[in-house]
Design an enzyme around this catalytic site. Structure first.
Site, short mmCIF file in Angstrom:
data_model
loop_
_atom_site.label_atom_id
_atom_site.label_comp_id
_atom_site.label_asym_id
_atom_site.label_seq_id
_atom_site.Cartn_x
_atom_site.Cartn_y
_atom_site.Cartn_z
CG ASP A 1 -4.52 17.39 5.25
OD1 ASP A 1 -4.64 17.41 4.00
OD2 ASP A 1 -5.49 17.29 6.02
CD GLU B 1 -7.91 22.23 3.18
OE1 GLU B 1 -8.26 23.43 3.18
OE2 GLU B 1 -8.04 21.49 4.17
CG ASP C 1 -5.60 20.29 7.85
OD1 ASP C 1 -6.63 19.60 7.77
OD2 ASP C 1 -5.41 21.32 7.17
CB SER C 2 -9.29 16.94 10.97
OG SER C 2 -8.72 15.70 10.62
CE LYS D 1 -6.83 15.81 2.62
NZ LYS D 1 -7.19 17.19 3.00
CD GLU E 1 -14.36 18.59 4.21
OE1 GLU E 1 -13.14 18.57 3.92
OE2 GLU E 1 -14.80 18.78 5.36
O1 KIV Z 1 -8.12 16.99 7.70
C1 KIV Z 1 -8.98 16.14 7.40
O2 KIV Z 1 -9.39 15.31 8.23
C2 KIV Z 1 -9.52 16.14 6.06
C3 KIV Z 1 -10.68 15.23 5.75
C4 KIV Z 1 -11.92 15.76 6.35
C5 KIV Z 1 -10.82 14.97 4.31
O3 KIV Z 1 -9.06 16.85 5.23
#
Ligand code: KIV
Length: 271
Positions: free
Chosen positions: A90, A122, A51-52, A120, A189
Site C-alpha cells: 500500500d 486508494e 496500511d492496515s 496499491k 471494499e
Molecule cells: O490495508 C489493507 O489491509 C487493505 C485491505 C483491507 C484491502 O487495504
C-alpha cells in the site's frame, strides 16, 4: 534466483489468466517474515502489505498515520518470505496525493527499497493522473474502490459504500477508468455484491473483494482478522478461519504458570 523459483512466482500476467479461466485468486495481508513464510507455504496467490498495519501492527485507530519508512520496513520481511506469492504494498496516505511527480518518486522509492512487486493506491478519477504516471514508470498498480479507509474522515465512517445510484455509478465509472489506465487489479471494499458483480464483469483486470460478496475474481482479508488474532473486530463480512487469539492466550498462560511454579525449564531443557 533459480529457474524453478522464477517459474513458480505469481505474476500480474498469471493473475489476468486466472480471471480469464475463472480461477479464483486468494490474497491476504502480511506484515512480517514469520507469518508471511507460513502463508506463502500454504499457497496464497498474493500478499498485501496493507496500511492496515497502522492498526494491526502499530495500534493506531486509523490507517492515516503510517509512514513510507514504516511501510518499507514491514514490506522487506514479507518480500523475503514470498517464494511464490506476488507482493503488493500500500502507498500510505499522503504519499501520492500531493502531485504526480511526488507520487512517482515515492512509488519508485517503495519499489526500490522494499523489493515488492506492485503498489496499491486508494481512489478513482481524482487520483487517476498519479496512477497513470506510476504505471508509465513501469510499476504495476492495484486500484482500491468502495470503502477507502484513508478517506475515512471524508466518508464519515466505515459504513457500506456504493449504496445509492449516484455512488454506484461513480464507482463503476472509476473502476473502468482504472482498468483503462492499466491497473493490473482492483480491490473493492465493503460494497453490495450486486455492484461488485457489475464491476467484475465490466473490467478486464481481476477484481479482488473484501466485503463485496463471492462474485469477484478473488478475495482478500486482513490476516490477523481471519486468524482470530484481532479479537475485538468482527464485521459481517469477516469469517474467522482460526482462533489463534485464544491459542496465544492459552499458551502464554501455560508458560506463566510453568515459570511461577518452577516447572520450566526442566532438567532436559537445562544445560
Ligand atoms: O490495508 C489493507 O489491509 C487493505 C485491505 C483491507 C484491502 O487495504
Amino acid at each position: 534466483m533459480s529457474v524453478h523459483t522464477q517459474n513458480s512466482r505469481m505474476t500480474t500476467t498469471k493473475l489476468r489468466q486466472m480471471k480469464q479461466n475463472g480461477e479464483k485468486i486468494s490474497m491476504l495481508t502480511s506484515y512480517d517474515f514469520t507469518l508471511a513464510s507460513l502463508v506463502d507455504e500454504a499457497g496464497i496467490d498474493m500478499f498485501l502489505v496493507g496500511d492496515s498495519a497502522s492498526n494491526i501492527v502499530c495500534g493506531n485507530a486509523y490507517t492515516l498515520p503510517i509512514t513510507i519508512d514504516e511501510m518499507i520496513f514491514l514490506s522487506k520481511g514479507v518480500v523475503r518470505a514470498a517464494q511464490h506469492a506476488l507482493v503488493v504494498v500500500d502507498m500510505p496516505f499522503g504519499s501520492y496525493q500531493v502531485s504526480e511527480e511526488d507520487a512517482v518518486r515515492n512509488a519508485i522509492r517503495i519499489m526500490k527499497e522494499s523489493g515488492c512487486d506492485a503498489l496499491k493506491l486508494e481512489g478513482g478519477e481524482e487520483i487517476l493522473p498519479a496512477v497513470k504516471h506510476i504505471i508509465q514508470s513501469g510499476i504495476p498498480v492495484m486500484g482500491h474502490l468502495g470503502l477507502t479507509p484513508q478517506s475515512v474522515n471524508q466518508l464519515g465512517g466505515y459504513g457500506l459504500r456504493g449504496k445509492g445510484e449516484a455512488e454506484a455509478e461513480k464507482l463503476l465509472r472509476d473502476a473502468k477508468l482504472l482498468d483503462q489506465a492499466g491497473c493490473f487489479a482492483i480491490v473493492l471494499e465493503k460494497i453490495p455484491a450486486s455492484l461488485a458483480k457489475q464491476v467484475t464483469e465490466s473490467v478486464s483486470c481481476p477484481v479482488i473483494g473484501i466485503g463485496a460478496g463471492n462474485v469477484t475474481d478473488g478475495q482478500v482479508l486482513v490476516l490477523h482478522d481471519m486468524l482470530g488474532l484481532n479479537q475485538g473486530f468482527k464485521p459481517k463480512f469477516l469469517r474467522q478461519f482460526g482462533q489463534l487469539g485464544e491459542a496465544v492466550k492459552q499458551a502464554v498462560g501455560q508458560y506463566i504458570d510453568a515459570v511461577k511454579d518452577s516447572t520450566f525449564p526442566n532438567q532436559e531443557e537445562s544445560y
